[in-house]
Design an enzyme around this catalytic site. Sequence first.
Site, PDB file in Angstrom:
ATOM      1  N   VAL A 185      46.656   9.532 -10.325  1.00 43.20           N
ATOM      2  CA  VAL A 185      45.603   8.718  -9.725  1.00 43.20           C
ATOM      3  C   VAL A 185      44.965   9.514  -8.582  1.00 43.20           C
ATOM      4  CG1 VAL A 185      45.068   6.585  -8.523  1.00 43.20           C
ATOM      5  CG2 VAL A 185      46.800   6.592 -10.326  1.00 43.20           C
ATOM      6  N   LYS A 186      43.669   9.757  -8.717  1.00 42.67           N
ATOM      7  CA  LYS A 186      42.954  10.509  -7.676  1.00 42.67           C
ATOM      8  C   LYS A 186      42.451   9.539  -6.607  1.00 42.67           C
ATOM      9  CE  LYS A 186      40.254  13.951  -9.053  1.00 42.67           C
ATOM     10  NZ  LYS A 186      39.154  14.603  -9.805  1.00 42.67           N
ATOM     11  N   ILE A 187      42.759   9.870  -5.374  1.00 43.27           N
ATOM     12  CA  ILE A 187      42.347   9.031  -4.247  1.00 43.27           C
ATOM     13  C   ILE A 187      41.683   9.934  -3.203  1.00 43.27           C
ATOM     14  CG2 ILE A 187      43.182   7.521  -2.399  1.00 43.27           C
ATOM     15  CD1 ILE A 187      45.466   6.687  -4.206  1.00 43.27           C
TER      16      ILE A 187
END
Length: 225
Positions: A85-87
Site C-alpha cells: 500500500v503506497k502512502i
Amino acid sequence: MKLLIDHADIDKIREIYRYYPVDGVTTNPSILAAAGRPPFEVLREIRDFIGPDAELHAQVIARDAAGMVKDAKRITKELGMGTWVKIPAVPEGFAAMRELSAEGLRITATAIYTPMQAYLAAKAGALYAAVYINRVDNMGFDGVKVAKEIHDIYTKNGMDAGLLCASFKNSQQVLELAEYGVRAATVGPDVILNFVKNAAITSAVEDFIRDFEGLTGPGKTMSDC
Ligand code: G3P
C-alpha cells in the site's frame, strides 16, 4: 536490486514479463487514470497476471489519515494482504503508516523528494521509500544523490526500510543505483524496453548467426545439426 514495472497497461506488462526478469508492478493514481478503466478492475487484472507472490503496489487517495487507512484496507481486501500500500510521506500519511504497519500491512511511503521524508517514513513503519529520481532532478537537485543519501541513512541507522527508486529517465540512473545496492527500482516501459537496445549488440548477435549459417546453410540452427 529488485526491478519492477511502473505501469498499468496489461499489454506492456505482458511484453516486458516475456523478456525481462522483473519482480512485480507499481502503480500510482496517475498511472491508473491513464489506464482509463475502473481501478480495481485494472489492478485485479495485473494481480492475476503476475501471480500472488509478485509485488504489486497500489496507492491510497484520501487526504487524511483515517481515509488513508480505509483506502489501504480496501486495497488489501481486493488484492490480497501481500499487496503493498503506497502512502504519501506527509504528516497525515505518517499517522496512517504507523497504524497500518502495526497491523502488519506492507507500506511503501511515496512522493518522496527529501531524505527527511524517507527517514520519518521508515520510523513510521514503511518498508519501502519511493524516491522520485527524475522529478528531483527537475527541481534542480540530484535525484540519484538524494537516493544514495537515503540509502546511507537507512543502512547506518540499521532501519528496516529500503529504497524503491522511481521516476527514471534513463537506464544509467537505474544502473548507478543498482551499483549502490538500493533495494528496488521501478521503471516505466519506455525506459525498460530501451535497456538493451544498441546497434553494437544487435550486430554482434547477427554476425554470429551469419557465420554459423555460412557453415550449415541459411536458416539452420543448432537444432538442425
Ligand atoms: O510512481 C511514481 C513515480 O514513478 C513517478 O514517475 O515518471 O511520473 O515522474 P514519473
